[in-house]
Design an enzyme around this catalytic site. Structure first.
Site, short mmCIF file in Angstrom:
data_model
loop_
_atom_site.label_atom_id
_atom_site.label_comp_id
_atom_site.label_asym_id
_atom_site.label_seq_id
_atom_site.Cartn_x
_atom_site.Cartn_y
_atom_site.Cartn_z
N TRP A 65 6.61 9.25 -12.91
CA TRP A 65 6.19 10.64 -12.71
C TRP A 65 7.38 11.58 -12.82
CZ3 TRP A 65 5.84 13.72 -7.74
CH2 TRP A 65 6.82 13.35 -6.83
N ASP A 66 8.59 11.03 -12.70
CA ASP A 66 9.80 11.84 -12.84
C ASP A 66 9.77 12.66 -14.12
OD1 ASP A 66 10.17 9.40 -11.29
OD2 ASP A 66 12.28 9.97 -11.11
N GLU B 114 6.78 7.35 -0.98
CA GLU B 114 6.58 5.90 -1.11
C GLU B 114 6.77 5.15 0.20
OE1 GLU B 114 9.09 4.69 -4.30
OE2 GLU B 114 7.85 5.63 -5.83
N LYS C 225 9.95 9.69 2.45
CA LYS C 225 11.04 9.41 1.52
C LYS C 225 11.51 10.66 0.80
CE LYS C 225 12.24 6.86 -2.69
NZ LYS C 225 11.78 5.95 -3.76
N GLN C 226 10.57 11.52 0.40
CA GLN C 226 10.93 12.61 -0.51
C GLN C 226 9.87 13.70 -0.47
OE1 GLN C 226 10.85 9.87 -3.87
NE2 GLN C 226 9.19 11.02 -4.78
#
Length: 766
Positions: A366-367, A498, A568-569
């Site tokens: 997905w980056d 994640e 995580k992000q």
């Protein structure tokens, strides 16, 4: 004669000023009369002007000698006694890439290994040889404006300049352009020994030496494993032509002041393409023409779009290098090579990924669409379309992947390489099974492409309409109705965070991209003639979004604990941007404040850029500045500004995901740019990053026009600087109560912190 050949003939006249050995024959110097030079320069100017797709009012290339585009050191980074290849720069052109002086070259789309073991196939490097001298001085420079890495060694006798570049002109070519210059009087022959490190074997490719002579070596090979038997019938072919290194070293005769050597590598999956490009570089063009043509094309890239900073050279360096590393993994804007299928962007760029434990094996995540794609789209929509073409080309695998799990439409894999099957390693079955928001991320990228370009031809003739419809079909088959909630749900998914293992229900981010995907299919149905079923529309407007009414926060997923969780992000904060999901300013602020302290300190680089954008939106500039600095300062490694994934340690390197997030914070944060299906909005806030006095966005592309945005601390200006003949439509603008039409050359100036809206005069779908 073609425009390119005209340009090259002029280059050949203008750049014939020293001896050249290739390395076995020599061209004589050519004297050129002053009048011919003047005429040639004038002709070259008009050729360059006429070759562009846009009618230009002004161009704004960046200065090649500016310190903000050159990254120089007198000592290469080391890890003990060896070079630290993790933070060495790379050269690339979307087809080939290599970390300078490393052992491997990588080719776009060339993978070895089956399913979860697939990784970029390692081609032995032909550029990793060294000069065997004891220099009194040495410098190493990456010039991001020209896409050239230069090594300069010098002693009392001689100066050696070696330029390494991945040709923009012919993408099959990697070039070592070497110039020897005498520093003492003539009379003595000078020999420069070289350490030859020739390798003709690979752990990933079965190579044979098909031919070897003084002019070239030909390696012919096939990868050792197919990625997936269903979608790849046989191993992949690769052909490598390269100039052999002279065993006696490089020489300057006693009567020579300077001599140029050209060492050429040409690599492709087709033997004929590799040979044609090799012959072109070694037989039909002089070395300086090869170099100058490459530089010209890189200059064209920067003239097409870049960001300028007044008052902060360090910030300018960060922006320039972030763009360079991203663009080096994408196809050129202009090339003489025939078009090839593009095979995606990996978090570690095209220059890495040769093993499973290295930079995600060169896989696409997905980056690509969420982090790297948006800055590319704003300035280079043709390259954005190349990124989307990768997903379309591998649609058969996406269809199979949906059917495999009992759903319809196209379901894209979490990790993708050559065939489009899921190549996630067996270490991580949860992400392979449940992290399906990537299908919505790809649909959102398609949404933004249509918003920026209105490209009906892409929808109708290049399967863009199919991509949009079939991703919507997937979500239509994936949602289920909850009788108790009287809403639709998407269950058993893994959100962007994640850490939410093994799976959760109703990820707000996943539900949002699913809804937007269906709405997009409905929006373009007037063009595609693909009617959207009513139950899909019901799903899009009635998905369940977990929300805490007490704290007024979106919850990351069903039953998320706002007090005792770690993530995580960036996840929930992505609702505000890039998704622009409707919410009040207070909820937006609550989400930003709630999720920042929950985010792991060692999370990936791009997270903080999204927080920065959010606080700029809300006018909290001190907080935004703090998070903006956090988004890049600890992730960028000197001396060549190579991005790393993690601040604690290094993690994945050449991490262009982080570079993409950083660029978004400049463009959409401080630039205040928003792209929706109906319009492009400009609302620069009354604050600039770091020490900047002014930001200039050259070449923002919208509906066939190029717009230049210049913002200071009190006023901003938008100029219609170019128009594309083929696709431009009439534009209208709106500012407060002022309205009008826009044409080429128009200037609009307004106070900072006010909104300018530009849209098509006629809607894409009436």
């Amino acid at each position: 004669m073609s425009m390119d050949s005209d340009r090259e003939s002029l280059h050949q006249l203008l750049f014939t000023n020293n001896s050249y050995v290739n390395p076995y024959y020599e061209h004589k110097n050519t004297n050129i009369k002053l009048r011919l030079i003047i005429v040639s320069i004038i002709m070259l100017f008009f050729l360059l002007l006429s070759s562009t797709a846009y009618i230009l009012v002004q161009t704004a290339p960046i200065d090649q000698t500016d310190s903000t585009v050159t990254f120089t050191t007198d000592k290469l980074p080391s890890n003990g006694s060896a070079l630290d290849y993790r933070i060495l720069p790379y050269i690339g052109n979307g087809h080939l890439a290599t970390v300078v002086f490393s052992d491997f070259i990588y080719m776009n789309g060339l993978y070895n290994g089956d399913n979860g073991t697939s990784h970029r196939a390692r081609i032995p490097s032909t550029l990793n040889w060294q000069f065997n001298i004891d220099p009194s001085s040495s410098t190493y420079t990456l010039n991001v404006s020209s896409g050239v890495f230069m090594e300069t060694l010098e002693n009392d006798e001689i100066r050696i300049e070696r330029r390494l570049f991945a040709s923009q002109e012919y993408t099959e070519l990697l070039i070592a352009h070497v110039v020897l210059t005498r520093l003492q009087s003539k009379g003595k022959k000078i020999r420069v020994p070289i350490d030859v490190n020739e390798q003709v074997t690979s752990v990933d490719i079965d190579f044979t030496v098909a031919n070897r002579n003084k002019q070239h070596v030909l390696l012919s090979g096939k990868t050792r494993q197919v990625e997936n038997n269903q979608f790849q019938e046989e191993p992949l072919s690769v052909f490598v032509y390269y100039t052999p290194l002279p065993a006696e070293g490089l020489e300057l005769n006693g009567d020579e002041t300077t001599r140029t050597y050209l060492f050429v590598t040409s690599i492709d999956e087709k033997k004929s393409r590799a040979k044609n490009s090799f012959d072109y570089a070694t037989q039909r063009r002089r070395p300086d023409v090869i170099l100058s043509s490459h530089i010209t094309r890189w200059n064209d890239v920067w003239s097409n779009g870049h960001i300028g900073v007044d008052g902060d050279d360090e910030l300018q360096r960060q922006i320039n290098s972030a763009f360079y590393y991203t663009l080096s993994s994408l196809p050129p804007l202009s090339t003489r090579s025939e078009h090839k299928q593009f095979y995606g962007l990996s978090p570690g760029s095209l220059s890495r990924g040769g093993s499973l434990g290295e930079d995600y094996g060169g896989h696409s995540f997905w980056d690509t669409e969420t982090w790297m794609y948006p800055p590319v789209l704003i300035f280079y929509p043709t390259l954005a379309k190349e990124i989307l073409s990768y997903r379309i080309a591998l649609r058969d695998s996406a269809i199979d992947n949906a059917h495999l799990f009992g759903y319809e439409g196209w379901r894209f894999p979490w990790e993708s390489a050559r065939t489009g099957v899921d190549v996630t390693s067996d270490c991580c079955p949860e992400v392979r099974l449940y992290q399906m928001h990537i299908t919505g991320d790809i649909a959102f990228a398609a949404r933004q492409y249509i918003a920026a370009t209105g490209n009906r031809d892409w929808l109708l003739n290049e399967l863009g309409g199919e991509l949009i419809y079939e991703t919507a079909r997937f979500w239509g088959s994936r949602a289920v109705y909850n009788n108790e909630k009287k809403q639709y749900e998407i269950l058993t998914v893994l959100p962007p965070d994640e850490d939410a293992q093994p799976y959760k229900n109703n990820s707000v981010f996943t539900n949002a991209v699913a809804s937007l995907s269906i709405r997009l299919a409905d929006h373009v149905s007037c063009i595609t003639n693909k009617k959207i079923p009513q139950n899909w529309l019901d799903i899009a407007s009635n998905l369940h979004f977990p929300f805490d009414n007490t704290t007024q926060n979106h919850l990351e997923y069903e039953d998320f604990d706002l007090k005792n969780s770690t993530i995580k992000q960036a996840d929930v904060v992505l609702l505000g941007f890039p998704l622009m999901w409707p919410m009040t300013d207070q909820v937006r602020r609550n989400d930003l404040l709630a999720y920042e302290p929950l985010t792991r300190a060692d999370g990936p680089a791009m997270t903080w850029s999204m927080h920065s954008i959010g606080f700029i939106e809300l006018g909290d500039f001190d907080k935004a500045q703090q998070l903006f600095e956090r988004s890049y300062q600890t992730y960028v490694r000197p001396p060549f500004n190579v991005w790393t994934e993690a601040q604690s340690g290094v993690g994945a390197v050449n991490f262009i995901t982080g570079a993409g997030g950083f660029l978004q914070s400049v463009i959409f944060g401080y630039g205040g740019i928003r792209l929706t299906l109906d319009q492009i909005e400009f609302k620069p806030r009354g604050h600039l990053p770091n020490q900047a006095k002014k930001l200039i966005f050259h070449g923002i592309k919208y509906q066939g026009y190029a717009l230049d945005l210049t913002m200071g601390d009190k006023m901003y200006e938008v100029v219609v600087s170019a128009k594309e003949n083929r696709r431009a439509v009439s534009l209208a603008y709106e500012h407060d109560k002022e309205q009008g039409s826009l044409k080429l050359g128009d200037h609009l100036t307004f106070p900072i912190d006010t909104r300018l809206i530009i849209r098509r005069s006629e809607a894409l779908c009436p």
